[in-house]
Design an enzyme around this catalytic site. Sequence first.
Site, PDB file in Angstrom:
ATOM      1  N   ASP A   1     -52.984   2.957 -12.640  1.00 30.99           N
ATOM      2  CA  ASP A   1     -53.712   4.099 -13.201  1.00 30.99           C
ATOM      3  C   ASP A   1     -54.760   3.557 -14.173  1.00 30.99           C
ATOM      4  OD1 ASP A   1     -52.418   3.511 -15.574  1.00 30.99           O
ATOM      5  OD2 ASP A   1     -51.391   5.447 -15.753  1.00 30.99           O
ATOM      6  N   HIS A   2     -55.379   4.459 -14.933  1.00 37.72           N
ATOM      7  CA  HIS A   2     -56.488   4.071 -15.819  1.00 37.72           C
ATOM      8  C   HIS A   2     -56.058   3.033 -16.860  1.00 37.72           C
ATOM      9  CE1 HIS A   2     -54.363   7.581 -17.353  1.00 37.72           C
ATOM     10  NE2 HIS A   2     -54.622   7.143 -18.581  1.00 37.72           N
TER      11      HIS A   2
ATOM     12  N   CYS B   1     -49.194   0.450 -14.835  1.00 34.65           N
ATOM     13  CA  CYS B   1     -49.619   1.593 -15.644  1.00 34.65           C
ATOM     14  C   CYS B   1     -49.342   1.223 -17.098  1.00 34.65           C
ATOM     15  CB  CYS B   1     -48.975   2.911 -15.201  1.00 34.65           C
ATOM     16  SG  CYS B   1     -47.243   3.140 -15.586  1.00 34.65           S
ATOM     17  N   GLY B   2     -49.479   2.169 -18.003  1.00 33.49           N
ATOM     18  CA  GLY B   2     -49.367   1.832 -19.417  1.00 33.49           C
ATOM     19  C   GLY B   2     -48.023   1.217 -19.766  1.00 33.49           C
ATOM     20  N   THR B   3     -46.957   1.883 -19.356  1.00 36.39           N
ATOM     21  CA  THR B   3     -45.596   1.415 -19.659  1.00 36.39           C
ATOM     22  C   THR B   3     -44.905   0.785 -18.457  1.00 36.39           C
ATOM     23  OG1 THR B   3     -44.679   3.531 -18.989  1.00 36.39           O
ATOM     24  CG2 THR B   3     -45.257   3.278 -21.334  1.00 36.39           C
TER      25      THR B   3
ATOM     26  N   GLY C   1     -43.937   5.145 -15.244  1.00 36.79           N
ATOM     27  CA  GLY C   1     -44.381   6.199 -14.314  1.00 36.79           C
ATOM     28  C   GLY C   1     -44.617   5.650 -12.917  1.00 36.79           C
TER      29      GLY C   1
ATOM     30  N   HIS D   1     -32.313 -11.301  -7.609  1.00 33.21           N
ATOM     31  CA  HIS D   1     -31.106 -10.466  -7.565  1.00 33.21           C
ATOM     32  C   HIS D   1     -31.333  -9.095  -6.921  1.00 33.21           C
ATOM     33  CE1 HIS D   1     -28.894 -12.740 -11.056  1.00 33.21           C
ATOM     34  NE2 HIS D   1     -29.236 -13.529 -10.044  1.00 33.21           N
TER      35      HIS D   1
ATOM     36  N   ARG E   1     -50.084  -1.834 -21.320  1.00 32.11           N
ATOM     37  CA  ARG E   1     -50.328  -1.618 -22.758  1.00 32.11           C
ATOM     38  C   ARG E   1     -49.462  -2.516 -23.639  1.00 32.11           C
ATOM     39  NH1 ARG E   1     -51.334   4.665 -21.963  1.00 32.11           N
ATOM     40  NH2 ARG E   1     -53.576   4.553 -21.709  1.00 32.11           N
TER      41      ARG E   1
ATOM     42  N   ARG F   1     -23.987 -12.099  -2.691  1.00 34.21           N
ATOM     43  CA  ARG F   1     -23.417 -10.879  -3.281  1.00 34.21           C
ATOM     44  C   ARG F   1     -24.515  -9.867  -3.624  1.00 34.21           C
ATOM     45  NH1 ARG F   1     -24.053 -14.556  -7.282  1.00 34.21           N
ATOM     46  NH2 ARG F   1     -24.573 -13.889  -9.400  1.00 34.21           N
ATOM     47  N   HIS F   2     -25.721 -10.352  -3.868  1.00 37.93           N
ATOM     48  CA  HIS F   2     -26.822  -9.439  -4.196  1.00 37.93           C
ATOM     49  C   HIS F   2     -27.268  -8.637  -2.979  1.00 37.93           C
ATOM     50  CE1 HIS F   2     -26.911 -11.181  -8.125  1.00 37.93           C
ATOM     51  NE2 HIS F   2     -27.068 -12.391  -7.611  1.00 37.93           N
TER      52      HIS F   2
ATOM     53  N   ARG G   1     -25.199  -5.551  -2.756  1.00 33.68           N
ATOM     54  CA  ARG G   1     -25.579  -4.564  -3.775  1.00 33.68           C
ATOM     55  C   ARG G   1     -26.876  -3.864  -3.396  1.00 33.68           C
ATOM     56  NH1 ARG G   1     -23.975  -9.001  -8.379  1.00 33.68           N
ATOM     57  NH2 ARG G   1     -21.732  -8.766  -8.085  1.00 33.68           N
TER      58      ARG G   1
HETATM   59  C1  RB5 Z   1     -51.151   7.028 -19.230  1.00 29.49           C
HETATM   60  O1  RB5 Z   1     -51.598   7.436 -20.475  1.00 29.49           O
HETATM   61  C2  RB5 Z   1     -49.704   6.631 -19.292  1.00 29.49           C
HETATM   62  O2  RB5 Z   1     -48.898   7.755 -19.477  1.00 29.49           O
HETATM   63  C3  RB5 Z   1     -49.318   5.927 -18.008  1.00 29.49           C
HETATM   64  O3  RB5 Z   1     -50.112   4.810 -17.846  1.00 29.49           O
HETATM   65  C4  RB5 Z   1     -47.896   5.418 -17.927  1.00 29.49           C
HETATM   66  O4  RB5 Z   1     -47.544   4.694 -19.062  1.00 29.49           O
HETATM   67  C5  RB5 Z   1     -46.886   6.418 -17.550  1.00 29.49           C
HETATM   68  O5  RB5 Z   1     -45.712   6.112 -17.326  1.00 29.49           O
END
Ligand code: RB5
Length: 149
Positions: free
Chosen positions: A14-15, A71-73, A76, A104, A115, A138-139, A142
Amino acid sequence: MKDLKDMVIGIANDHAGTELKFYLMEQLKSVFKEIKNFGTDTNDSCDYPDFAHPLGEAIEKGECEMGIAICGTANGISITLNKHQGVRAGLSWRPEIARLARAHNNANIVSLPARFLSNEEALDIVKAFFSTDFEGGRHERRVEKIAVK
Ligand code: RB5
């Protein structure tokens, strides 16, 4: 270990991940046979599922063997990708976690939290991911139990 020179991979973001995506594509352009870019290619605010689903479909169809998602985190895009039965996207914020996601979990997509990483840290994570094979054993048992029947 398959020769990465024979491998077609996909990349989606994403952005929040656009800058890192282009950095990785430049750094990795001579490593893989092809890197298919599923976008987004701008910094304009967008919705990660719009780019994650095409990558997930390409993995399921065999058009891409493996992938990179950003993505940022990384939450998502991972949550979205993991709705695809043929996808195992592993959220990786250190090289060792990426290595274990391959060894694994037989992850076929490495998900990066843009980010929370420098470009160089992200590249090290990607290199760890793609230089590790699934251990099986074993993996395997699973991983076979993951899918909802
Ligand atoms: C975008 O602002 C942010 O929400 C997205 O990149 C991500 O971190 C969502 O999980």
